[in-house]
Design a protein around this motif. Sequence first.
Motif, PDB file in Angstrom:
ATOM      1  N   THR A  54       0.842  -1.203   0.000  1.00 43.32           N
ATOM      2  CA  THR A  54       0.000   0.000   0.000  1.00 43.32           C
ATOM      3  C   THR A  54       0.872   1.246   0.000  1.00 43.32           C
ATOM      4  OG1 THR A  54      -1.790  -1.143   1.150  1.00 43.32           O
ATOM      5  CG2 THR A  54      -1.768   1.263   1.280  1.00 43.32           C
ATOM      6  N   GLN A  83      -8.012  -6.799  -1.337  1.00 44.26           N
ATOM      7  CA  GLN A  83      -7.605  -6.048  -2.515  1.00 44.26           C
ATOM      8  C   GLN A  83      -7.464  -4.599  -2.104  1.00 44.26           C
ATOM      9  OE1 GLN A  83      -9.100  -6.809  -6.476  1.00 44.26           O
ATOM     10  NE2 GLN A  83      -9.454  -4.614  -6.782  1.00 44.26           N
ATOM     11  N   GLU A  85      -6.651  -0.753  -3.709  1.00 40.40           N
ATOM     12  CA  GLU A  85      -6.566   0.065  -4.918  1.00 40.40           C
ATOM     13  C   GLU A  85      -6.182   1.475  -4.531  1.00 40.40           C
ATOM     14  OE1 GLU A  85      -9.999  -1.740  -7.860  1.00 40.40           O
ATOM     15  OE2 GLU A  85     -10.300   0.231  -6.972  1.00 40.40           O
ATOM     16  N   HIS A  87      -6.393   5.168  -6.402  1.00 40.45           N
ATOM     17  CA  HIS A  87      -6.896   5.914  -7.553  1.00 40.45           C
ATOM     18  C   HIS A  87      -6.154   7.247  -7.628  1.00 40.45           C
ATOM     19  CE1 HIS A  87     -10.849   3.589  -7.944  1.00 40.45           C
ATOM     20  NE2 HIS A  87     -10.183   3.011  -6.957  1.00 40.45           N
ATOM     21  N   CYS A 125      -1.786  -8.317  -9.503  1.00 38.13           N
ATOM     22  CA  CYS A 125      -1.778  -6.854  -9.493  1.00 38.13           C
ATOM     23  C   CYS A 125      -2.117  -6.360 -10.887  1.00 38.13           C
ATOM     24  CB  CYS A 125      -0.422  -6.302  -9.044  1.00 38.13           C
ATOM     25  SG  CYS A 125       0.961  -6.787 -10.100  1.00 38.13           S
ATOM     26  N   HIS A 127      -3.831  -2.608 -13.232  1.00 40.75           N
ATOM     27  CA  HIS A 127      -4.363  -1.247 -13.263  1.00 40.75           C
ATOM     28  C   HIS A 127      -5.553  -1.227 -14.206  1.00 40.75           C
ATOM     29  CE1 HIS A 127      -2.572  -0.549 -17.244  1.00 40.75           C
ATOM     30  NE2 HIS A 127      -1.570  -1.284 -16.778  1.00 40.75           N
ATOM     31  N   ARG A 128      -6.392  -0.243 -14.029  1.00 40.63           N
ATOM     32  CA  ARG A 128      -7.558  -0.087 -14.901  1.00 40.63           C
ATOM     33  C   ARG A 128      -7.883   1.391 -15.001  1.00 40.63           C
ATOM     34  NH1 ARG A 128     -11.917   0.950 -11.694  1.00 40.63           N
ATOM     35  NH2 ARG A 128     -11.724   0.317  -9.518  1.00 40.63           N
ATOM     36  N   THR A 130     -10.186   4.704 -14.897  1.00 41.42           N
ATOM     37  CA  THR A 130     -11.368   5.164 -14.167  1.00 41.42           C
ATOM     38  C   THR A 130     -11.861   6.432 -14.855  1.00 41.42           C
ATOM     39  OG1 THR A 130     -10.101   6.552 -12.643  1.00 41.42           O
ATOM     40  CG2 THR A 130     -10.466   4.256 -11.971  1.00 41.42           C
ATOM     41  N   ALA A 135      -6.847   3.404 -11.620  1.00 43.26           N
ATOM     42  CA  ALA A 135      -6.728   2.707 -10.344  1.00 43.26           C
ATOM     43  C   ALA A 135      -5.639   1.661 -10.517  1.00 43.26           C
ATOM     44  CB  ALA A 135      -8.040   2.044  -9.957  1.00 43.26           C
ATOM     45  N   TRP A 137      -3.890  -1.581  -8.480  1.00 37.51           N
ATOM     46  CA  TRP A 137      -4.336  -2.464  -7.415  1.00 37.51           C
ATOM     47  C   TRP A 137      -3.401  -3.671  -7.232  1.00 37.51           C
ATOM     48  CZ3 TRP A 137      -5.212  -7.384  -9.096  1.00 37.51           C
ATOM     49  CH2 TRP A 137      -5.468  -7.547 -10.465  1.00 37.51           C
ATOM     50  N   ARG A 139      -3.657  -7.706  -4.939  1.00 40.59           N
ATOM     51  CA  ARG A 139      -4.419  -8.626  -4.096  1.00 40.59           C
ATOM     52  C   ARG A 139      -3.457  -9.483  -3.289  1.00 40.59           C
ATOM     53  NH1 ARG A 139      -7.774 -10.073  -9.106  1.00 40.59           N
ATOM     54  NH2 ARG A 139      -9.381  -8.475  -9.032  1.00 40.59           N
TER      55      ARG A 139
END
Length: 150
Positions: A54, A83, A85, A87, A125, A127-128, A130, A135, A137, A139
């Motif tokens: 994190t 999970q 994330e 942003h 892991c 990204h996406r 938004t 974001a 991320w 897990r």
Amino acid sequence: MNGTTLYERPAASASWRIALPHSAAAVPVARALVRTALAELEHGADSDTAELLTAELVANAVEHTAGDAPIELVVELLPSGCQVEVHDPDPAPPGNLTRPAAAEPDPWQEHGRGLLLIRALSSSCGHRPTESGKAVWFRLPTVPPQRRPV
């Protein structure tokens, strides 16, 4: 065995979402939120690893995005793991998150290991995009408690 289950996790899930300042001060706040979330629910994900990863995501968001718009931390705890994330307002994907870099990080440099740590220590892991940027991320799975002698 006598039919008694030694290990059982609750099926409930929980999530937190918090806006953080676009400054280095966001890193310890994010670490504290993840630590508290995992401890209060006695969640089985590795808290130390969750805090470290994190911190890397938040520090990257602060360092590599322009402006002073807040970044957002989302922590989701599920029976199978957690999970996290982060942003941020920059739509550009993070370099080398899901694939190794062409060269190893320079051991004498202070930077360049965060994404490597995320790839190596998380179960997955990515990204996406938004509506306001992206974001990033990772897990972590739950880890069964250590067996203790009775």
